[in-house]
Design a protein around this motif. Sequence first.
Motif, PDB file in Angstrom:
ATOM      1  N   GLU A  20      89.034 132.502  31.120  1.00  0.00           N
ATOM      2  CA  GLU A  20      89.698 131.541  31.882  1.00  0.00           C
ATOM      3  C   GLU A  20      90.425 130.556  30.942  1.00  0.00           C
ATOM      4  OE1 GLU A  20      90.312 131.687  35.331  1.00  0.00           O
ATOM      5  OE2 GLU A  20      88.982 133.619  35.323  1.00  0.00           O
ATOM      6  N   PHE A  21      91.667 130.517  31.405  1.00  0.00           N
ATOM      7  CA  PHE A  21      92.509 129.425  30.590  1.00  0.00           C
ATOM      8  C   PHE A  21      91.858 128.147  30.665  1.00  0.00           C
ATOM      9  CE2 PHE A  21      95.955 127.288  29.233  1.00  0.00           C
ATOM     10  CZ  PHE A  21      96.862 128.121  28.152  1.00  0.00           C
ATOM     11  N   PRO A  22      91.661 127.436  29.490  1.00  0.00           N
ATOM     12  CA  PRO A  22      91.172 126.268  29.775  1.00  0.00           C
ATOM     13  C   PRO A  22      91.997 125.130  30.452  1.00  0.00           C
ATOM     14  CG  PRO A  22      91.036 126.874  27.556  1.00  0.00           C
ATOM     15  CD  PRO A  22      91.904 127.817  28.379  1.00  0.00           C
ATOM     16  N   VAL A  23      91.404 124.591  31.714  1.00  0.00           N
ATOM     17  CA  VAL A  23      92.274 123.660  32.357  1.00  0.00           C
ATOM     18  C   VAL A  23      91.181 122.650  33.046  1.00  0.00           C
ATOM     19  CG1 VAL A  23      93.621 125.485  33.438  1.00  0.00           C
ATOM     20  CG2 VAL A  23      91.646 125.074  34.543  1.00  0.00           C
ATOM     21  N   THR A  24      91.798 121.471  33.617  1.00  0.00           N
ATOM     22  CA  THR A  24      91.028 120.476  34.197  1.00  0.00           C
ATOM     23  C   THR A  24      91.117 120.624  35.576  1.00  0.00           C
ATOM     24  OG1 THR A  24      92.821 118.825  33.878  1.00  0.00           O
ATOM     25  CG2 THR A  24      91.594 118.904  32.275  1.00  0.00           C
ATOM     26  N   HIS A  25      90.413 119.877  36.442  1.00  0.00           N
ATOM     27  CA  HIS A  25      90.516 119.883  37.672  1.00  0.00           C
ATOM     28  C   HIS A  25      90.717 118.451  38.395  1.00  0.00           C
ATOM     29  CE1 HIS A  25      89.305 124.161  37.658  1.00  0.00           C
ATOM     30  NE2 HIS A  25      88.451 123.961  36.896  1.00  0.00           N
ATOM     31  N   ASN A  26      91.391 117.578  37.802  1.00  0.00           N
ATOM     32  CA  ASN A  26      91.527 116.255  38.293  1.00  0.00           C
ATOM     33  C   ASN A  26      92.951 116.474  39.060  1.00  0.00           C
ATOM     34  OD1 ASN A  26      92.749 113.691  38.253  1.00  0.00           O
ATOM     35  ND2 ASN A  26      91.380 113.170  36.634  1.00  0.00           N
ATOM     36  N   ARG A  27      92.741 116.401  40.333  1.00  0.00           N
ATOM     37  CA  ARG A  27      93.874 116.448  41.297  1.00  0.00           C
ATOM     38  C   ARG A  27      94.878 115.255  41.106  1.00  0.00           C
ATOM     39  NH1 ARG A  27      90.881 118.246  46.942  1.00  0.00           N
ATOM     40  NH2 ARG A  27      90.085 120.111  46.286  1.00  0.00           N
ATOM     41  N   PHE A  28      94.535 113.986  40.768  1.00  0.00           N
ATOM     42  CA  PHE A  28      95.392 113.015  40.464  1.00  0.00           C
ATOM     43  C   PHE A  28      96.281 113.212  39.437  1.00  0.00           C
ATOM     44  CE2 PHE A  28      96.465 109.029  38.328  1.00  0.00           C
ATOM     45  CZ  PHE A  28      97.287 108.307  39.591  1.00  0.00           C
ATOM     46  N   LEU A  29      95.806 113.642  38.226  1.00  0.00           N
ATOM     47  CA  LEU A  29      96.566 114.073  37.264  1.00  0.00           C
ATOM     48  C   LEU A  29      97.667 115.175  37.480  1.00  0.00           C
ATOM     49  CD1 LEU A  29      94.119 113.530  34.263  1.00  0.00           C
ATOM     50  CD2 LEU A  29      95.969 111.978  34.971  1.00  0.00           C
ATOM     51  N   ARG A  30      97.120 115.952  37.995  1.00  0.00           N
ATOM     52  CA  ARG A  30      98.000 117.148  38.599  1.00  0.00           C
ATOM     53  C   ARG A  30      99.232 116.702  39.444  1.00  0.00           C
ATOM     54  NH1 ARG A  30      95.912 123.267  38.832  1.00  0.00           N
ATOM     55  NH2 ARG A  30      94.268 123.173  37.169  1.00  0.00           N
ATOM     56  N   TRP A  31      98.814 115.670  40.324  1.00  0.00           N
ATOM     57  CA  TRP A  31      99.943 115.063  40.949  1.00  0.00           C
ATOM     58  C   TRP A  31     101.067 114.353  40.282  1.00  0.00           C
ATOM     59  CZ3 TRP A  31     101.261 110.097  41.813  1.00  0.00           C
ATOM     60  CH2 TRP A  31     102.242 109.848  43.010  1.00  0.00           C
ATOM     61  N   VAL A  32     100.282 113.472  39.281  1.00  0.00           N
ATOM     62  CA  VAL A  32     101.232 112.759  38.420  1.00  0.00           C
ATOM     63  C   VAL A  32     102.156 113.585  37.812  1.00  0.00           C
ATOM     64  CG1 VAL A  32     101.119 111.414  36.389  1.00  0.00           C
ATOM     65  CG2 VAL A  32      99.492 110.955  38.167  1.00  0.00           C
ATOM     66  N   GLY A  33     101.764 114.884  36.982  1.00  0.00           N
ATOM     67  CA  GLY A  33     102.456 115.843  36.465  1.00  0.00           C
ATOM     68  C   GLY A  33     103.526 116.438  37.378  1.00  0.00           C
ATOM     69  N   ARG A  34     103.105 116.744  38.660  1.00  0.00           N
ATOM     70  CA  ARG A  34     104.272 117.134  39.444  1.00  0.00           C
ATOM     71  C   ARG A  34     105.416 116.404  39.907  1.00  0.00           C
ATOM     72  NH1 ARG A  34      99.330 119.710  41.809  1.00  0.00           N
ATOM     73  NH2 ARG A  34      99.510 117.993  43.439  1.00  0.00           N
ATOM     74  N   PHE A  35     104.758 114.814  40.024  1.00  0.00           N
ATOM     75  CA  PHE A  35     105.681 113.884  40.442  1.00  0.00           C
ATOM     76  C   PHE A  35     106.698 113.663  39.050  1.00  0.00           C
ATOM     77  CE2 PHE A  35     106.670 109.363  40.363  1.00  0.00           C
ATOM     78  CZ  PHE A  35     107.484 109.292  41.512  1.00  0.00           C
ATOM     79  N   GLY A  36     106.325 113.835  37.817  1.00  0.00           N
ATOM     80  CA  GLY A  36     106.979 113.354  36.823  1.00  0.00           C
ATOM     81  C   GLY A  36     108.058 114.575  36.632  1.00  0.00           C
ATOM     82  N   LEU A  37     107.616 115.927  37.018  1.00  0.00           N
ATOM     83  CA  LEU A  37     108.927 116.812  36.778  1.00  0.00           C
ATOM     84  C   LEU A  37     109.836 116.703  37.750  1.00  0.00           C
ATOM     85  CD1 LEU A  37     106.371 119.917  36.328  1.00  0.00           C
ATOM     86  CD2 LEU A  37     107.684 118.996  34.588  1.00  0.00           C
ATOM     87  N   ARG A  38     109.500 116.252  38.791  1.00  0.00           N
ATOM     88  CA  ARG A  38     110.593 115.932  40.096  1.00  0.00           C
ATOM     89  C   ARG A  38     111.351 114.692  39.424  1.00  0.00           C
ATOM     90  NH1 ARG A  38     106.442 116.466  43.829  1.00  0.00           N
ATOM     91  NH2 ARG A  38     106.091 114.270  44.146  1.00  0.00           N
ATOM     92  N   VAL A  39     110.885 113.589  39.129  1.00  0.00           N
ATOM     93  CA  VAL A  39     111.580 112.433  38.476  1.00  0.00           C
ATOM     94  C   VAL A  39     112.466 112.896  37.141  1.00  0.00           C
ATOM     95  CG1 VAL A  39     111.341 110.338  37.377  1.00  0.00           C
ATOM     96  CG2 VAL A  39     109.898 110.751  39.152  1.00  0.00           C
ATOM     97  N   LEU A  40     112.007 113.831  36.357  1.00  0.00           N
ATOM     98  CA  LEU A  40     112.725 114.254  35.244  1.00  0.00           C
ATOM     99  C   LEU A  40     113.941 115.107  35.450  1.00  0.00           C
ATOM    100  CD1 LEU A  40     109.780 114.359  32.672  1.00  0.00           C
ATOM    101  CD2 LEU A  40     111.745 112.766  32.787  1.00  0.00           C
ATOM    102  N   GLY A  41     114.023 115.565  36.880  1.00  0.00           N
ATOM    103  CA  GLY A  41     115.345 116.152  37.227  1.00  0.00           C
ATOM    104  C   GLY A  41     115.021 117.640  37.818  1.00  0.00           C
ATOM    105  N   GLY A  42     113.678 117.664  38.446  1.00  0.00           N
ATOM    106  CA  GLY A  42     113.408 118.763  39.444  1.00  0.00           C
ATOM    107  C   GLY A  42     112.997 120.015  38.621  1.00  0.00           C
ATOM    108  N   TRP A  43     112.231 120.036  37.521  1.00  0.00           N
ATOM    109  CA  TRP A  43     111.709 120.989  36.690  1.00  0.00           C
ATOM    110  C   TRP A  43     110.721 121.965  37.610  1.00  0.00           C
ATOM    111  CZ3 TRP A  43     112.828 122.338  31.413  1.00  0.00           C
ATOM    112  CH2 TRP A  43     113.956 121.279  30.718  1.00  0.00           C
ATOM    113  N   LYS A  44     111.199 123.224  37.296  1.00  0.00           N
ATOM    114  CA  LYS A  44     110.095 124.386  38.033  1.00  0.00           C
ATOM    115  C   LYS A  44     109.573 124.991  36.954  1.00  0.00           C
ATOM    116  CE  LYS A  44     112.059 123.427  41.891  1.00  0.00           C
ATOM    117  NZ  LYS A  44     111.242 122.738  42.851  1.00  0.00           N
ATOM    118  N   ILE A  45     108.175 125.497  37.162  1.00  0.00           N
ATOM    119  CA  ILE A  45     107.398 126.499  36.219  1.00  0.00           C
ATOM    120  C   ILE A  45     107.268 127.804  36.753  1.00  0.00           C
ATOM    121  CG2 ILE A  45     104.898 126.450  35.091  1.00  0.00           C
ATOM    122  CD1 ILE A  45     104.542 123.588  35.393  1.00  0.00           C
TER     123      ILE A  45
END
Length: 200
Positions: free
Chosen positions: A14-39
């Motif tokens: 398994e690819f090493p990941v964390t399971h912190n939902r709050f930090l994942r939300w922060v990341g998704r929010f940041g991508l929206r603020v920075l212009g709506g980046w998609k993965i």
Amino acid sequence: MTDKQVIPEFVKGEFPVTHNRFLRWVGRFGLRVLGGWKINGEMPHVRKAILPVAPHTSNWDFPVGACVMLAMGLKLNYLAKSSLFRFPLKGLLTKLGGLPIDRSSANGVVGNMVREFREKNELILVITPEGTRKRVKEWKKGFLHMAQQARVPVVPVAFDYARKAIDIGPALMIGDELEKELARVKSYFEHAQGKHGEAC
């Protein structure tokens, strides 16, 4: 699939990941603020790999990359000079995934990282192969030497500012002909436009 594309058993997992939902939300929010980046795409099922990230043309690449890391919950590592790993920065750098590298070591950076890959159960190393934010004709091949000697795959990650898209490529095992392998890896970045209008 050719022989050099076969992922060694000691790398699979398994690819090493964390399971912190709050930090994942922060990341998704940041991508929206920075212009709506998609993965686009997903990280492969490996626990050791080198992630070349390009094109690297702006300091803005770092916050975008940090948001991608948080949004996907990725555990990533990067290289930093060993002299920086002292109080008061040592704890912070280590927590953020920094790996100390002694450039004066007899083994050199490549040798040190090959040892790290062999000793650690999981390790995902982010590299900017251009080595600078300026346009370069040739990429540094150190990451290919690391991947080849440590027998870990290279996973291309392209930052395309034109589409506001992060494109994750496949896991590529590196063969002996490094010039051909470099061209193969770079082909996954040909479509990507840097922030300052430069493509790979």
